[in-house]
Design an enzyme around this catalytic site. Structure first.
Site, mmCIF file in Angstrom:
data_model
loop_
_atom_site.group_PDB
_atom_site.id
_atom_site.type_symbol
_atom_site.label_atom_id
_atom_site.label_comp_id
_atom_site.label_asym_id
_atom_site.label_seq_id
_atom_site.Cartn_x
_atom_site.Cartn_y
_atom_site.Cartn_z
ATOM 1 N N TYR A 145 0.825 -1.213 0.000
ATOM 2 C CA TYR A 145 0.000 0.000 0.000
ATOM 3 C C TYR A 145 0.859 1.264 0.000
ATOM 4 O O TYR A 145 0.413 2.327 -0.412
ATOM 5 C CB TYR A 145 -0.935 0.030 1.213
ATOM 6 N N LYS A 195 3.088 -15.552 1.531
ATOM 7 C CA LYS A 195 2.996 -16.190 0.204
ATOM 8 C C LYS A 195 4.432 -16.466 -0.220
ATOM 9 O O LYS A 195 4.910 -16.004 -1.267
ATOM 10 C CB LYS A 195 2.262 -15.226 -0.756
ATOM 11 N N ASP A 227 -3.569 -18.046 0.663
ATOM 12 C CA ASP A 227 -4.755 -18.664 0.043
ATOM 13 C C ASP A 227 -5.299 -19.779 0.928
ATOM 14 O O ASP A 227 -6.512 -19.916 1.129
ATOM 15 C CB ASP A 227 -4.441 -19.157 -1.376
ATOM 16 N N ASP A 251 -5.427 -6.996 5.586
ATOM 17 C CA ASP A 251 -6.616 -6.218 5.234
ATOM 18 C C ASP A 251 -7.743 -7.180 4.859
ATOM 19 O O ASP A 251 -8.887 -7.075 5.334
ATOM 20 C CB ASP A 251 -6.257 -5.312 4.036
ATOM 21 N N ASP A 255 -11.046 -8.692 7.439
ATOM 22 C CA ASP A 255 -12.446 -8.492 7.050
ATOM 23 C C ASP A 255 -13.176 -9.821 6.921
ATOM 24 O O ASP A 255 -14.350 -9.935 7.273
ATOM 25 C CB ASP A 255 -12.536 -7.717 5.726
#
Ligand code: NAD
Length: 392
Positions: A145, A195, A227, A251, A255
């Protein structure tokens, strides 16, 4: 010996002031029971501050936060301020500058589904017979980000977008310490999500987390690719204790955790900055934590303590603001996190969390978690908070 803790109270907009007032009933009850002295300073933030001063984050508010041990935040924003220029809007103009100003690099988002509320979760009930209690520790100020370069430009006749994922090892080290510290105060299991089969950032992430783990031999460390973590959270959320991950993955996963928990009105959050110098706020707290006053086994203490901002995971809920029906539990549990991570008042934090469980077990429900099942009683914001305060 009693320590005085200074806290800045920023209620904000929408349901913010209602749930903040309600949470004070509970915080005051806990302070009384555990002989904690709280010096509270209420200040304007968000739309309310724009209306009064023209700025979403007045200097007086920042000064109050600077002089405090922690910030208890409500929520900001609403339709009234939606058409202002982006950097003057309540969220961008208040939340982001506060995070930046206090270097709040660690976002702690619990995803909790109490055993009596499993029917509110979209996860199949047979997969979560005892509910679940997961804590996601997300790195908040680094990663893709914020990495540079970041651009959209024309290359060979077509538009090309570039985002850059960057993590310095020191950024991984400090978030790993927060996650291990949190795990030490819970069930001592930490799952690092990355990852590493594809991303260099994740290779460094995993290597660094393993290095930091040597300082926490009691914590059982595991690793999952993101994943797989997203799948396991739905298949067996109860198998997780603490998750630590970078900004982008955190993030999304936090959620997902909020979604499977059932209601935004139940979920607190913390954004933590640097550890406080040892011996600041917790002198004397040890005595209280050990005196068995809570009558519960309780969680371990959180050491070190951090400066932090604590707020519900949801927003200002303009659709129900002013009606006295909002669920105050997210705000109340945010206050409990503040007691645990910034003030070192572990026994008081345990007592608040136990009191919330007790109120829910007794069948009390605000509208967001009310299903009409036998044994449920629908209550408003204040009645729910009063019941929790009484249970302390
Ligand atoms: P929201 O979280 O405010 O509301 C989403 C839904 O959840 C609504 O139906 C709301 O009624 C419900 N809800 C949220 N908290 C609840 C509670 N405590 N009790 C019962 N129900 C609850 O999200 P939104 O509608 O997308 O945003 C509304 C405003 O809040 C916007 O202005 C947004 O910018 C702002 N916002 C602020 C923050 C913050 O201050 N940190 C975070 C998110 C959104």
């Amino acid at each position: 010996m009693s320590t005085t803790h200074k806290i800045s109270i920023l209620a904000g907009d929408g349901i913010g002031p209602e749930v903040m007032d309600a949470s004070m009933l509970v915080l005051d009850a806990a302070a009384k029971k555990f002989s904690i002295t709280l010096e509270k300073d209420s200040q304007l933030v968000g739309g309310a501050a724009i209306d009064a001063t023209g700025s979403p984050l007045p200097e007086e508010t920042v000064a109050s936060c600077q002089a405090s041990d922690a910030i208890l935040f409500g929520s900001v924003g609403g339709p009234k301020w939606e058409n202002l220029p982006p950097d003057q809007q309540p969220e961008r103009g208040a939340l982001l500058p506060l995070r930046k100003k206090f270097n709040l690099y660690a976002n702690l988002r619990p995803g909790v589904c109490l055993p009596s509320l499993t029917h509110a979760s979209p996860v199949k009930n047979e997969l979560i017979p005892n509910g679940f209690d997961v804590l996601c520790v997300r790195e908040l100020t680094g990663g893709i980000y914020f990495g540079q370069p970041k651009s959209i430009s024309e290359v060979d006749g077509e538009l090309v977008a570039i985002d850059t994922m960057v993590y310095k090892q020191s950024e991984i080290v400090r978030i790993a310490h927060i996650a291990f510290t949190a795990a030490m105060a819970r069930d001592k299991r930490l799952c690092s999500v990355d990852k590493a089969n594809v991303l260099q950032n994740s290779v460094l992430w995993r290597q660094t987390v393993i290095e930091v783990s040597k300082e926490y031999p009691e914590v059982e460390l595991s690793h999952l690719y993101v994943d797989n973590a997203a799948m396991q959270l739905i298949k067996q959320p109860g198998s997780f204790d603490v998750i630590v991950t970078g900004n982008l993955f955190g993030d999304i996963l936090s959620d997902e955790m909020a979604m499977i928990s059932g209601s935004l009105g139940m979920l607190p959050s913390a954004s933590l900055g640097n550890p406080k110098p040892v011996g600041t706020a917790d002198d004397g707290a040890d005595d209280r934590a050990d005196d068995g006053a809570s009558g519960e086994a309780g969680r371990e203490e959180c050491k070190p303590l951090y400066f932090g901002m604590y707020e519900p995971s949801g927003g200002s809920a303009p659709d129900i603001a002013g009606q006295g029906v909002a669920n105050p539990i997210a705000q109340i549990l945010s206050a409990a996190m503040m007691l645990r991570y910034s003030l070192g008042e572990t026994a008081a934090a345990d007592a608040i969390e136990a009191a919330v469980d007790k109120a829910i077990d007794s069948g009390l429900r605000t509208g967001d978690i009310f299903t009409g099942k036998e044994g449920e009683t629908k209550v408003g914001t204040v009645a729910m908070a009063e019941a929790i305060a009484d249970a302390i």
